[in-house]
Design a protein around this motif. Structure first.
Motif, PDB file in Angstrom:
ATOM      1  N   ALA A  56       0.836  -1.207   0.000  1.00  0.00           N
ATOM      2  CA  ALA A  56       0.000   0.000   0.000  1.00  0.00           C
ATOM      3  C   ALA A  56       0.869   1.255   0.000  1.00  0.00           C
ATOM      4  CB  ALA A  56      -0.941  -0.011   1.207  1.00  0.00           C
ATOM      5  N   ALA A  57       1.958   1.247   0.751  1.00  0.00           N
ATOM      6  CA  ALA A  57       2.862   2.400   0.785  1.00  0.00           C
ATOM      7  C   ALA A  57       3.535   2.616  -0.571  1.00  0.00           C
ATOM      8  CB  ALA A  57       3.902   2.217   1.887  1.00  0.00           C
ATOM      9  N   VAL A  58       3.947   1.528  -1.221  1.00  0.00           N
ATOM     10  CA  VAL A  58       4.559   1.643  -2.551  1.00  0.00           C
ATOM     11  C   VAL A  58       3.524   2.169  -3.549  1.00  0.00           C
ATOM     12  CG1 VAL A  58       5.508   0.311  -4.490  1.00  0.00           C
ATOM     13  CG2 VAL A  58       6.374  -0.055  -2.174  1.00  0.00           C
ATOM     14  N   THR A  59       2.300   1.707  -3.437  1.00  0.00           N
ATOM     15  CA  THR A  59       1.236   2.205  -4.314  1.00  0.00           C
ATOM     16  C   THR A  59       1.042   3.706  -4.100  1.00  0.00           C
ATOM     17  OG1 THR A  59       0.171   0.045  -4.282  1.00  0.00           O
ATOM     18  CG2 THR A  59      -1.173   1.901  -5.020  1.00  0.00           C
ATOM     19  N   ALA A  60       1.061   4.138  -2.844  1.00  0.00           N
ATOM     20  CA  ALA A  60       0.944   5.571  -2.548  1.00  0.00           C
ATOM     21  C   ALA A  60       2.109   6.343  -3.168  1.00  0.00           C
ATOM     22  CB  ALA A  60       0.894   5.797  -1.039  1.00  0.00           C
ATOM     23  N   ALA A  61       3.319   5.809  -3.037  1.00  0.00           N
ATOM     24  CA  ALA A  61       4.488   6.465  -3.625  1.00  0.00           C
ATOM     25  C   ALA A  61       4.366   6.559  -5.149  1.00  0.00           C
ATOM     26  CB  ALA A  61       5.757   5.724  -3.231  1.00  0.00           C
ATOM     27  N   LEU A  62       3.856   5.496  -5.763  1.00  0.00           N
ATOM     28  CA  LEU A  62       3.677   5.508  -7.214  1.00  0.00           C
ATOM     29  C   LEU A  62       2.624   6.536  -7.639  1.00  0.00           C
ATOM     30  CD1 LEU A  62       3.923   1.699  -7.884  1.00  0.00           C
ATOM     31  CD2 LEU A  62       5.455   3.456  -8.810  1.00  0.00           C
ATOM     32  N   LEU A 148      -6.767   8.752  -0.767  1.00  0.00           N
ATOM     33  CA  LEU A 148      -7.538   7.597  -0.295  1.00  0.00           C
ATOM     34  C   LEU A 148      -6.622   6.510   0.259  1.00  0.00           C
ATOM     35  CD1 LEU A 148     -10.171   7.374  -3.167  1.00  0.00           C
ATOM     36  CD2 LEU A 148     -10.598   8.055  -0.790  1.00  0.00           C
ATOM     37  N   LEU A 149      -5.507   6.300  -0.397  1.00  0.00           N
ATOM     38  CA  LEU A 149      -4.571   5.270   0.047  1.00  0.00           C
ATOM     39  C   LEU A 149      -3.910   5.653   1.362  1.00  0.00           C
ATOM     40  CD1 LEU A 149      -3.826   2.544  -0.948  1.00  0.00           C
ATOM     41  CD2 LEU A 149      -1.910   3.519  -2.134  1.00  0.00           C
ATOM     42  N   LEU A 150      -3.532   6.906   1.496  1.00  0.00           N
ATOM     43  CA  LEU A 150      -2.943   7.350   2.763  1.00  0.00           C
ATOM     44  C   LEU A 150      -3.948   7.202   3.907  1.00  0.00           C
ATOM     45  CD1 LEU A 150      -0.901  10.489   1.600  1.00  0.00           C
ATOM     46  CD2 LEU A 150      -0.022   8.217   2.256  1.00  0.00           C
ATOM     47  N   ALA A 151      -5.207   7.464   3.613  1.00  0.00           N
ATOM     48  CA  ALA A 151      -6.251   7.296   4.631  1.00  0.00           C
ATOM     49  C   ALA A 151      -6.409   5.825   5.021  1.00  0.00           C
ATOM     50  CB  ALA A 151      -7.578   7.855   4.124  1.00  0.00           C
TER      51      ALA A 151
END
Length: 170
Positions: A56-62, A148-151
């Motif tokens: 999820a963190a990598v997705t947020a970074a992307l 949304l991902l950070l949330a």
């Protein structure tokens, strides 16, 4: 899904990719998604939250990278493929957790999990569209996905901590 729903305008209008190349970029997303699903499913069986939270963190970074740097066709396509891999690696883990927690009567739990993905796709796409139509323009959908991902990272962290306490030897 807020960003994915608006990949075509991102690729054509922001990154300058010809429209005829968009299906190939989407094929790359699909290949990334397949790879991510296999990776997430296999690794997630052994290390659920140690796989889920970093994915999820990598997705947020992307999504952040797409917002900032998807201005060239090569960078945009590479980021879209990586987004497929990272973003879809979480799905089998989440479904696996539903099955694990549900115990007997898994059919209803699986149906609700699948339905929640569909609701997420609809709401994410809608919010991405609202952002796309705003002053944010082409950056809006990826910024929406990032928000949304950070949330989602906070509840994931709480679930991971709860599971760790529940499985800790006493």
């Amino acid at each position: 899904m807020a960003a994915y729903s608006y990949v075509a305008p991102l690729l054509t209008e922001r990154a300058g990719l010809p429209q005829t190349a968009v299906p190939l970029a989407m094929l790359g997303y699909g290949a990334g998604a397949l790879t991510g699903t296999v990776f997430g499913g296999r690794r997630g069986d052994r290390r659920t939250y140690a796989t889920l939270i970093p994915a999820a963190a990598v997705t947020a970074a992307l999504l952040g990278a797409i917002t900032l740097w998807a201005t060239s066709s090569i960078a945009a396509v590479a980021l879209v493929v990586l987004l497929g891999a990272a973003g879809m690696s979480t799905n089998p883990i989440l479904v696996g957790e539903v099955v694990r927690i549900a115990g007997p009567g898994r059919a209803l739990s699986m149906a609700l999990a699948t339905s929640s993905f569909q609701v997420g796709i609809a709401v994410g796409s809608w919010l991405g569209g609202v952002a796309f139509s705003s002053a944010l323009g082409l950056k809006g959908p990826s910024m929406t996905g990032l928000a949304l991902l950070l949330a989602a990272l906070l509840p994931l962290g709480i679930l991971a901590a709860t599971r760790r306490r529940a499985t800790a030897p006493r």
